[in-house]
Scaffold this active site. Sequence first.
Site, PDB file in Angstrom:
ATOM      1  N   GLY A 124      16.830  23.996  -2.966  1.00 22.97           N
ATOM      2  CA  GLY A 124      17.312  25.044  -3.586  1.00 22.97           C
ATOM      3  C   GLY A 124      17.676  24.409  -4.873  1.00 22.97           C
ATOM      4  O   GLY A 124      16.696  24.080  -5.503  1.00 22.97           O
ATOM      5  N   SER A 125      18.809  24.863  -5.392  1.00 27.31           N
ATOM      6  CA  SER A 125      18.743  24.469  -6.683  1.00 27.31           C
ATOM      7  C   SER A 125      20.177  24.902  -6.898  1.00 27.31           C
ATOM      8  O   SER A 125      21.467  25.136  -6.457  1.00 27.31           O
ATOM      9  CB  SER A 125      18.072  26.507  -7.401  1.00 27.31           C
ATOM     10  N   ASN A 126      20.103  24.281  -8.589  1.00 27.72           N
ATOM     11  CA  ASN A 126      21.300  25.004  -9.236  1.00 27.72           C
ATOM     12  C   ASN A 126      21.517  25.636 -10.162  1.00 27.72           C
ATOM     13  O   ASN A 126      20.471  25.574 -10.811  1.00 27.72           O
ATOM     14  CB  ASN A 126      22.274  23.697  -9.700  1.00 27.72           C
TER      15      ASN A 126
END
Length: 811
Positions: A243-245
């Site tokens: 995932g990611s920010n």
Amino acid sequence: MPAEPAIARGWGRRCASGAVLIAALSLLMPHPARAREVSDEAMTAVARSIEIRRTTDDIPHIRANGWRDLGIGIGYVQAQDALCTLAESFVTNEGRRSLFFGAEQRPSVDSNVGRPKNIDSDFFFRAFVDDAAVARFQAEQPRELNDLAEGFAQGYNRWLREAQAHPRRHAHRACLGKKWVREISAQDIHRRMYASHLTAGYLQFLPDIVNASPGRVQASDAVGSQELRVRLANNLGPRVELGSNVIAWGQRATGGDGAVLLGNPHWYWGGPDRFYQMHLTIPGKLNVAGVGFLGVPLVMIGFNEHVAWSHTVSSARRFGLFQLELDPSDPRRYLVDGVSEPMQSRTVTVDVADEGGQARQVSRTLYTSRFGPVVDLGRMDPALGWSAQRALAVRDVNADNQRVYRNFLRWNLAGSLDEFIAIQRKEAAMPWVNTVAIGKGDGRVWYADIGAVPDVPDDHRQACNAPLAGAFAKFDPRTPFLDGSRSACIWHVDREAVQSGAMPAERLPSLLREDYVANMNDSYWLANVDQPLDGFPSLLGAAQSALHHRGRLGHQIAIDLLQRGARSSKELGRWAMQEALRSRAYSAEQFKLTLLDQACSRVGVPASAGRDAYTKACGVLRAWGSTGEAGDRGALLWDAFWDELEKIPEGKLYRTSFSIDAPLSTPAVPMPSEGGAGKALTSAIAALSAKGIPLDAATGSQRYVRSGGRRWPIYGGCGGAGYFTVACPEDGKDVLDANAVSNSYLQVVRFGEKGVEAHTLLAHGQDELAVSNGRGSAPVARYSRKAWLRFPFNEADIQRDPQLTRAVLRP
């Protein structure tokens, strides 16, 4: 040492500005006595030359005068840095792993394919990423992208031949000389790009598609296996941490001084899907920097002179299931509108090495329906297997999405935020990601989950629910589970959509604001806390639902910096770099004191606890500052404690349940019953003791990476505990290596008076051996030190770089 064939390299590394290029061009110029007869040829050679400059951390800046030549440079540098990874991925994508690596073996490094048996992987790629699929993909690409793919193959082959000619010089590339390392064609690059589309669909079910066989289970209506629940909980790939920010602040946060973008993917540290950083230039046409997957000749996350963008994994479903009612006379036939029709069958053959190393052929029959391939989930849940009465088919919206890399190419060239947005809306191509972007001279920030999504509105879904849909929805409410016995239940076909069966862009969520937008892999609905998005189909993700702890912390960071009152985008960008790597553990910030009051009181200590160790654990956690910095003592114990608490269902863990009126602070007040906090702490103490880890061990003593012959301490933790700074080793490990899923490519970008200003970090480095105690330790060491790199984007900064080297590829 003589120059490597076909390349002029090594002319005075870290030399004075311009000297090397002049020397290189002079080699291409004719002798004065012959100037008249060869000048045209020489000048053509100069025009076709491909310049490769490496700056600090071995970042390649590739400049060419055409698309094919640019592709040559990209293929050349990626082969230099990741030959063995690329070569193995080409074997995977063409379905030949069983021949070279053993049919029953599995890949050693994670990727979007996961780690299926080689024989299963081979059957899948031979069937679904075959020459016909690749030809369809290639036919839909613009000329520029086809030229890039052709050039990439030529550049890769060029470096491979040079390495093969000097094996001792390149002995660290252990694959050199292996039979599976071969020259490639443009088709291999197109195959690699197309395969990446299927990550959130068919690849989620790879073994279940290629092993589907009629009548292997007894029909059952009891749906709900835990194994299937866990698999479908992942939005993408084999690891929950993927995932990611991403946060973008607009002019209301910068004192009117434009926008700032923080991109922070949590991605693979090794394997074919890890990011590769590069700067690509065709004078007057293209000037873009950032990262792409290995084997992809484009920037997928990055910036140019006018826009900057990043992505997070979307919560939207990119596939759907169909329940087939089988013909009682033959489980390979199914009924549609009461009429029996045959499944299409296809015999697929792969090469397998026998015990003596000789090739033999193995064949399987794969089945598909008008709704998609037959998928047999009976191994995980008998109710979803292929019985005599029913079977399932799966449809991946991205199997027919040929626009992904065309979209990226257009973004690489975009001249404004408005143009960037228009491209996304027109193409509706993103395969499984949210997008956030900013633009030069623009105080707005853009969020969108606009991409290829099945066109299954909720009313269509309700009208077409399959008999098992209700039971299935109890553990996976996002996936459309439709009735395949009715032709009307296939996905909608909207004339306004760019792809049959895909939802039109105007019915997908987006937001344009001047304060902030953010996503940390939660649903689209809360991209901004002051303007929730609602009214979208349920397959896009749950609206008005609890955020993950990392998501709550991300929004808190976004709002805190918005309200801090930056005087400029430069100041806010500096704050963003600090916050991105602060290693805050949100679960500890919010709940530590409450949980320790429960666990460490006289009543809370389990009778079975070793009192001395238990007392020490309580003291360590009380003294710990709730961050996972490399030198902090307590983070490792807290992470083990929280892992135990997460095994408790949310409804039994928190006294205050989620409220839409307080999305950033609920659920709250953890109150696990029956001494749950004390039991969890006891288990955490036992877990660390079993590994020989002291209760007060510093984070970096166990969480580190081996690179360049050294151990580099790493900070942060896994997203489940609410770390915004993610450092997640492979399950069962503490050391981060090629199988880590952690902070990967970070960028903070703004547009100032002098143009784009970007600071970047590539945590795992450029070289495929950088996180295996091998080469390329400089970027890894930089990340360990939190020493952001001011990216040398303009020509003056490149020329001043203290690590500058140059090479010119001749045509």
